[in-house]
Design an enzyme around this catalytic site. Structure first.
Site, PDB file in Angstrom:
ATOM      1  N   GLU A  12       0.808  -1.210   0.000  1.00  0.00           N
ATOM      2  CA  GLU A  12       0.000   0.000   0.000  1.00  0.00           C
ATOM      3  C   GLU A  12       0.846   1.266   0.000  1.00  0.00           C
ATOM      4  O   GLU A  12       2.019   1.257   0.381  1.00  0.00           O
ATOM      5  CB  GLU A  12      -0.924  -0.004   1.229  1.00  0.00           C
ATOM      6  N   GLU A  70      10.604  -1.994   6.499  1.00  0.00           N
ATOM      7  CA  GLU A  70      11.715  -1.247   7.075  1.00  0.00           C
ATOM      8  C   GLU A  70      12.657  -0.849   5.935  1.00  0.00           C
ATOM      9  O   GLU A  70      13.327  -1.703   5.338  1.00  0.00           O
ATOM     10  CB  GLU A  70      12.453  -2.109   8.103  1.00  0.00           C
ATOM     11  N   SER A  85      12.688   6.240  14.201  1.00  0.00           N
ATOM     12  CA  SER A  85      11.484   6.003  14.996  1.00  0.00           C
ATOM     13  C   SER A  85      11.919   5.395  16.319  1.00  0.00           C
ATOM     14  O   SER A  85      12.168   4.193  16.423  1.00  0.00           O
ATOM     15  CB  SER A  85      10.535   5.056  14.249  1.00  0.00           C
ATOM     16  N   CYS A 144      -0.687   5.994  10.228  1.00  0.00           N
ATOM     17  CA  CYS A 144       0.587   5.340  10.507  1.00  0.00           C
ATOM     18  C   CYS A 144       0.378   4.104  11.374  1.00  0.00           C
ATOM     19  O   CYS A 144      -0.325   4.140  12.379  1.00  0.00           O
ATOM     20  CB  CYS A 144       1.527   6.305  11.225  1.00  0.00           C
TER      21      CYS A 144
END
Length: 347
Positions: A92, A162, A216, A334
């Site tokens: 996506e 990732e 992150s 997210c």
């Protein structure tokens, strides 16, 4: 299968076939046609003979992704795309509206994700495979193709996967998106987000790429972070902080961190104090976003809890900005990109 023309910069394209007389100028015009102009053929490219064009066409491809689904949010102008690759894998991307009439695109770098972060729906999918550069570029081209009234001026590698576990393909895709013959998106408008693959952070810093790097982090404490992010068992917080400090010093900008707010988990003043200790003496820009967990295990903080955390950040010299994660009703926010193997969207 032949080489995919949208997987190459002019430099890499010119080097593929040593037996073909393809010079740098012709390579730039080919990339300009298949990426910049978004065309599927190279017929008529200036400086390319008919014989050479036919030979290259026989050795290459310009396949596209199939758009299985588009879902427009009813609460904000976000749109989620569900793509299927030629081998059937699905992933996506999200079209993000910016303040001026333009778009940014949150792209996937892998089909699925292997990291298994506790608060992320995508991480529960497992990893199917890495995406090729053209599959990343095509996500952006699709948005550009379908919304010509707004230019695409930004790209965020923060969708499925990732990015630093698919390092070479991600960097190649970013180069194609940035190149004047490609998508012509400024390097400072391309952001690569990592959950903390330490060797790749160090390599990225050594290679001095122009794209913004964001870690992150989500917790400044090793044990707490390891309970949320399994990769933290391999790459501890202290080492990541040192790598990000080194990156910021070499680049000449702030340390960019992302923080997923989870009520009762990482919103205490102890986190702010530890951030101040880890990054004392360097400028920090903390992008804060509320958790989106369809399972209900993790919840966003209420206004009072969030305000206390923000005050603690300010007291400890940590600059922050609160980010809006749109498209929650279509699972475009997210942490909720989780396409299933059958091409549907996990709800």
């Amino acid at each position: 299968m032949g080489a995919h023309l949208r997987s190459h910069t002019p430099t890499s394209l010119a080097a593929i076939w040593p037996d073909l007389p393809l010079g740098d100028s012709a390579a730039r015009r080919i990339v300009g046609r298949v990426v910049g102009e978004d065309r599927d053929d190279i017929d008529g490219v200036r400086g390319l003979s008919l014989r050479l064009a036919r030979e290259m066409t026989a050795r290459s491809r310009t396949t596209r992704l199939e758009v299985l689904d588009r879902r427009a949010s009813r609460i904000d102008p976000f749109v989620k795309y569900l793509f299927r690759a030629p081998d059937g894998r699905v992933f996506e991307a999200v079209r993000i509206p910016l303040e001026r009439p333009r778009w940014s695109v949150c792209v996937s770098s892998q089909a699925g994700c292997a990291l298994g972060c506790a608060f992320c729906e995508t991480g529960r999918l497992g990893l199917a495979r890495d995406l090729e550069p053209w599959e990343i570029v095509e996500q952006v081209l699709t948005v550009r193709r379908e919304g010509p009234e707004r230019p695409v001026t930004g790209v965020v590698f923060q969708g499925q996967g990732e990015p630093f576990q698919n390092y070479d393909n991600v960097i190649r895709a970013a180069e194609i998106l940035r190149h004047p013959c490609g998508a012509r998106i400024g390097g400072d408008r391309i952001t690569i987000s990592t959950v903390g693959v330490l060797p790749m952070i160090e390599r990225y810093t050594a290679e001095a790429h122009p794209y913004r790097l964001i870690l992150s982090l989500t917790s400044a404490f090793q044990d707490r972070r390891a309970a949320l992010v399994p990769l933290a068992h391999r790459y501890p917080v202290a080492a990541l902080a040192a790598a990000m400090r080194s990156h910021a010093e070499k680049r000449g900008g702030p340390v960019n961190l992302a923080w997923v707010l989870m009520s009762g988990v990482n919103t205490g003043p102890d986190e702010a104090r530890e951030l101040g200790r880890l990054f004392g003496g360097v400028k920090v820009r903390l992008s804060v976003i509320d958790v989106n967990d369809p399972t209900g295990r993790f919840r966003p903080p209420d206004a009072e809890e969030r305000s206390r955390f923000f005050s603690a950040l300010a007291e400890n010299g940590i600059g922050f900005v609160r980010r809006y994660s749109g498209g929650a009703d279509i699972h475009a926010a997210c942490g909720t990109l989780a396409s299933s193997a059958t091409g549907g969207v996990a709800l």
